[in-house]
Design a protein around this motif. Structure first.
Motif, PDB file in Angstrom:
ATOM      1  N   UNK A 153       0.951  -1.173  -0.198  1.00 53.63           N
ATOM      2  CA  UNK A 153      -0.145   0.095   0.114  1.00 53.63           C
ATOM      3  C   UNK A 153       0.919   1.214   0.094  1.00 53.63           C
ATOM      4  N   UNK A 154       2.091   1.054   0.304  1.00 51.64           N
ATOM      5  CA  UNK A 154       2.989   2.414   0.262  1.00 51.64           C
ATOM      6  C   UNK A 154       3.861   2.255  -0.858  1.00 51.64           C
ATOM      7  N   UNK A 155       4.182   1.285  -1.515  1.00 47.71           N
ATOM      8  CA  UNK A 155       5.268   1.072  -2.525  1.00 47.71           C
ATOM      9  C   UNK A 155       4.725   1.003  -3.987  1.00 47.71           C
ATOM     10  N   UNK A 156       3.091   0.330  -3.861  1.00 46.46           N
ATOM     11  CA  UNK A 156       2.306   0.288  -5.150  1.00 46.46           C
ATOM     12  C   UNK A 156       0.978   0.866  -4.824  1.00 46.46           C
ATOM     13  N   UNK A 157       0.847   1.935  -4.357  1.00 49.80           N
ATOM     14  CA  UNK A 157      -0.812   2.120  -3.824  1.00 49.80           C
ATOM     15  C   UNK A 157      -1.528   2.167  -4.846  1.00 49.80           C
ATOM     16  N   UNK A 158      -1.394   3.064  -6.137  1.00 51.85           N
ATOM     17  CA  UNK A 158      -2.359   2.798  -7.162  1.00 51.85           C
ATOM     18  C   UNK A 158      -2.804   1.471  -7.713  1.00 51.85           C
ATOM     19  N   UNK A 159      -1.826   0.508  -7.936  1.00 50.00           N
ATOM     20  CA  UNK A 159      -1.956  -0.785  -8.416  1.00 50.00           C
ATOM     21  C   UNK A 159      -2.645  -1.585  -7.152  1.00 50.00           C
ATOM     22  N   UNK A 160      -2.377  -1.365  -5.975  1.00 52.80           N
ATOM     23  CA  UNK A 160      -3.224  -1.968  -4.753  1.00 52.80           C
ATOM     24  C   UNK A 160      -4.523  -1.640  -5.078  1.00 52.80           C
ATOM     25  N   UNK A 161      -4.877  -0.480  -5.089  1.00 58.58           N
ATOM     26  CA  UNK A 161      -6.450  -0.103  -5.180  1.00 58.58           C
ATOM     27  C   UNK A 161      -7.093  -0.613  -6.204  1.00 58.58           C
ATOM     28  N   UNK A 162      -6.445  -0.516  -7.515  1.00 60.15           N
ATOM     29  CA  UNK A 162      -7.142  -1.066  -8.727  1.00 60.15           C
ATOM     30  C   UNK A 162      -7.200  -2.572  -8.708  1.00 60.15           C
ATOM     31  N   UNK A 163      -6.362  -3.422  -8.153  1.00 59.20           N
ATOM     32  CA  UNK A 163      -6.573  -4.838  -8.125  1.00 59.20           C
ATOM     33  C   UNK A 163      -7.682  -4.947  -6.943  1.00 59.20           C
ATOM     34  N   UNK A 229     -16.429   6.143  -6.278  1.00 60.35           N
ATOM     35  CA  UNK A 229     -16.202   5.026  -5.279  1.00 60.35           C
ATOM     36  C   UNK A 229     -15.070   5.674  -3.938  1.00 60.35           C
ATOM     37  N   UNK A 230     -15.647   5.585  -2.633  1.00 58.77           N
ATOM     38  CA  UNK A 230     -14.960   6.226  -1.676  1.00 58.77           C
ATOM     39  C   UNK A 230     -13.868   5.293  -1.120  1.00 58.77           C
ATOM     40  N   UNK A 231     -14.240   3.900  -1.369  1.00 59.02           N
ATOM     41  CA  UNK A 231     -13.369   2.786  -0.748  1.00 59.02           C
ATOM     42  C   UNK A 231     -11.881   2.936  -0.610  1.00 59.02           C
ATOM     43  N   UNK A 232     -11.337   3.468  -1.602  1.00 61.22           N
ATOM     44  CA  UNK A 232      -9.761   3.782  -1.326  1.00 61.22           C
ATOM     45  C   UNK A 232      -9.222   4.286  -0.291  1.00 61.22           C
ATOM     46  N   UNK A 233     -10.193   5.342   0.222  1.00 63.35           N
ATOM     47  CA  UNK A 233      -9.926   6.116   1.305  1.00 63.35           C
ATOM     48  C   UNK A 233      -9.791   5.026   2.486  1.00 63.35           C
ATOM     49  N   UNK A 241       1.231  10.479   0.743  1.00 52.27           N
ATOM     50  CA  UNK A 241       1.258  11.781   0.208  1.00 52.27           C
ATOM     51  C   UNK A 241      -0.145  11.942  -0.486  1.00 52.27           C
ATOM     52  N   UNK A 242      -0.205  12.108  -1.908  1.00 50.82           N
ATOM     53  CA  UNK A 242      -1.414  12.079  -2.418  1.00 50.82           C
ATOM     54  C   UNK A 242      -1.383  11.078  -3.725  1.00 50.82           C
ATOM     55  N   UNK A 243      -0.830  10.219  -3.482  1.00 48.11           N
ATOM     56  CA  UNK A 243      -0.847   9.308  -4.578  1.00 48.11           C
ATOM     57  C   UNK A 243      -1.947   8.436  -5.006  1.00 48.11           C
ATOM     58  N   UNK A 244      -3.065   8.361  -4.246  1.00 47.61           N
ATOM     59  CA  UNK A 244      -4.284   7.547  -4.215  1.00 47.61           C
ATOM     60  C   UNK A 244      -5.561   8.549  -3.953  1.00 47.61           C
ATOM     61  N   UNK A 251     -12.079  15.366  -2.520  1.00 52.31           N
ATOM     62  CA  UNK A 251     -13.238  16.064  -2.098  1.00 52.31           C
ATOM     63  C   UNK A 251     -13.642  16.103  -0.578  1.00 52.31           C
ATOM     64  N   UNK A 252     -13.605  15.033  -0.123  1.00 49.97           N
ATOM     65  CA  UNK A 252     -13.695  14.713   1.477  1.00 49.97           C
ATOM     66  C   UNK A 252     -12.670  15.495   2.322  1.00 49.97           C
ATOM     67  N   UNK A 253     -11.666  15.155   1.879  1.00 50.30           N
ATOM     68  CA  UNK A 253     -10.461  15.914   2.661  1.00 50.30           C
ATOM     69  C   UNK A 253     -10.471  17.471   2.506  1.00 50.30           C
ATOM     70  N   UNK A 254     -10.908  17.957   1.351  1.00 49.35           N
ATOM     71  CA  UNK A 254     -10.943  19.362   1.240  1.00 49.35           C
ATOM     72  C   UNK A 254     -12.023  20.035   2.196  1.00 49.35           C
ATOM     73  N   UNK A 255     -13.143  19.128   2.060  1.00 46.84           N
ATOM     74  CA  UNK A 255     -14.540  19.869   3.015  1.00 46.84           C
ATOM     75  C   UNK A 255     -14.185  19.445   4.284  1.00 46.84           C
TER      76      UNK A 255
END
Length: 294
Positions: A153-163, A229-233, A241-244, A251-255
């Motif tokens: 989840x740190x080294x391959x975060x986008x690939x992890x949430x895609x899978x 989809x909000x599940x990646x959070x 950082x902000x990689x995912x 929007x959730x973090x901003x608001x």
């Protein structure tokens, strides 16, 4: 007399429909209009803007379009949608439906049950299961692969949430394609087979033209669901950082974390407009397909 009866019938229909219309207005229309209004103000959770918000017009929209953070989040969201929905869920769902189309017995029931189980379990539950699966220290995946202390989840975060999202959402595509394949006449497949067509040629020339409308419908629905989809959070919190930080998370973090409710509402409106564009593209493709078929 007939006119009075028709008027009475319309009044009765209005009485029955009114509760549903009130629910739609209260839970859909009013919140949508309120979000549009908030997006045109500088409303915040704290400070002077919380007590006396000012109307700012399109300033929040201009700010979003000028900031790299918004475009970065939008790019991540498109990666997430294309990778997990358009490619992953659609292809895997069709593959499972195609392989199981002629099968009966316990194997088919077990595969379908496992795929459906991933879809119906609560998001919080499956998120914790995947955190345990991908954990750096003693995680199930590292144990199975022998990869040591890989922090997926740190080294391959986008690939992890895609899978994760492919595993999570394939069931809908599988069920839709299974129903679509049931509409293909077996006689056409048999004729193509007797003519010497390979399995790929049967799929390309017989099956896909028959289910093209179902394919577009499936892509539309899973694209919109994945975009929102909000599940990646629950897995990464938008990090590292902000990689995912896909749009719902941004929007959730901003608001809420940043307290900028007005700006967050404007981002929500932009997100809604992007969803409408996606829906219009798929609708135009589906309409063009129907016109070509007629």
């Amino acid at each position: 007399m007939a006119t009075d009866a028709a008027g009475l019938g319309r009044r009765r229909a209005a009485v029955f429909v009114a509760p549903a219309l009130l629910l739609v207005a209260g839970f859909l229309v009013f919140p949508a209009l309120w979000t549009v209004y908030l997006g045109a103000t500088d409303y915040q959770l704290t400070g002077l803007a919380a007590a006396d918000p000012q109307f700012t017009g399109l300033d929040n929209v201009r700010r979003a379009l000028d900031e790299d953070q918004f475009t970065h989040s939008l790019g991540l969201t498109l990666q997430f949608v294309v990778g997990s929905a358009v490619i992953g869920q659609a292809l895997l769902g069709f593959t499972i439906a195609w392989l199981l189309r002629d099968r009966t017995g316990p194997l088919r029931r077990i595969v379908e049950a496992l795929v459906l189980l991933a879809w119906i379990l609560p998001s919080s539950v499956v998120a914790f299961l995947w955190i345990a699966l991908l954990d750096r220290d003693g995680g199930t995946l590292n144990t199975l692969l022998g990869t040591g202390n890989t922090a997926w989840l740190v080294e391959h975060p986008m690939a992890s949430i895609i899978v994760f999202n492919i595993w999570r959402g394939t069931a809908f595509s599988m069920m839709l394609y299974a129903a679509a394949l049931g509409t293909v006449p077996p006689s056409q497949l048999e004729t193509a087979r007797l003519a010497g067509a390979s399995a790929w040629q049967q799929l390309r020339d017989v099956v896909l033209p028959r289910i093209r409308g179902h394919v577009l419908t499936n892509l539309l629905l899973i694209s919109l669901w994945t975009f929102n989809d909000f599940t990646p959070f629950l897995l990464t919190g938008g990090g590292p950082g902000d990689e995912t930080e896909v749009m719902p998370v941004f929007i959730y973090k901003t608001a809420l974390f940043g307290g900028e409710l007005g700006y967050g509402a404007a981002l929500s409106v932009l997100m809604l407009l992007i969803n409408l564009v996606i829906a219009l593209v798929y609708t135009r493709l589906l309409r063009a397909r129907e016109e070509a078929a007629s």
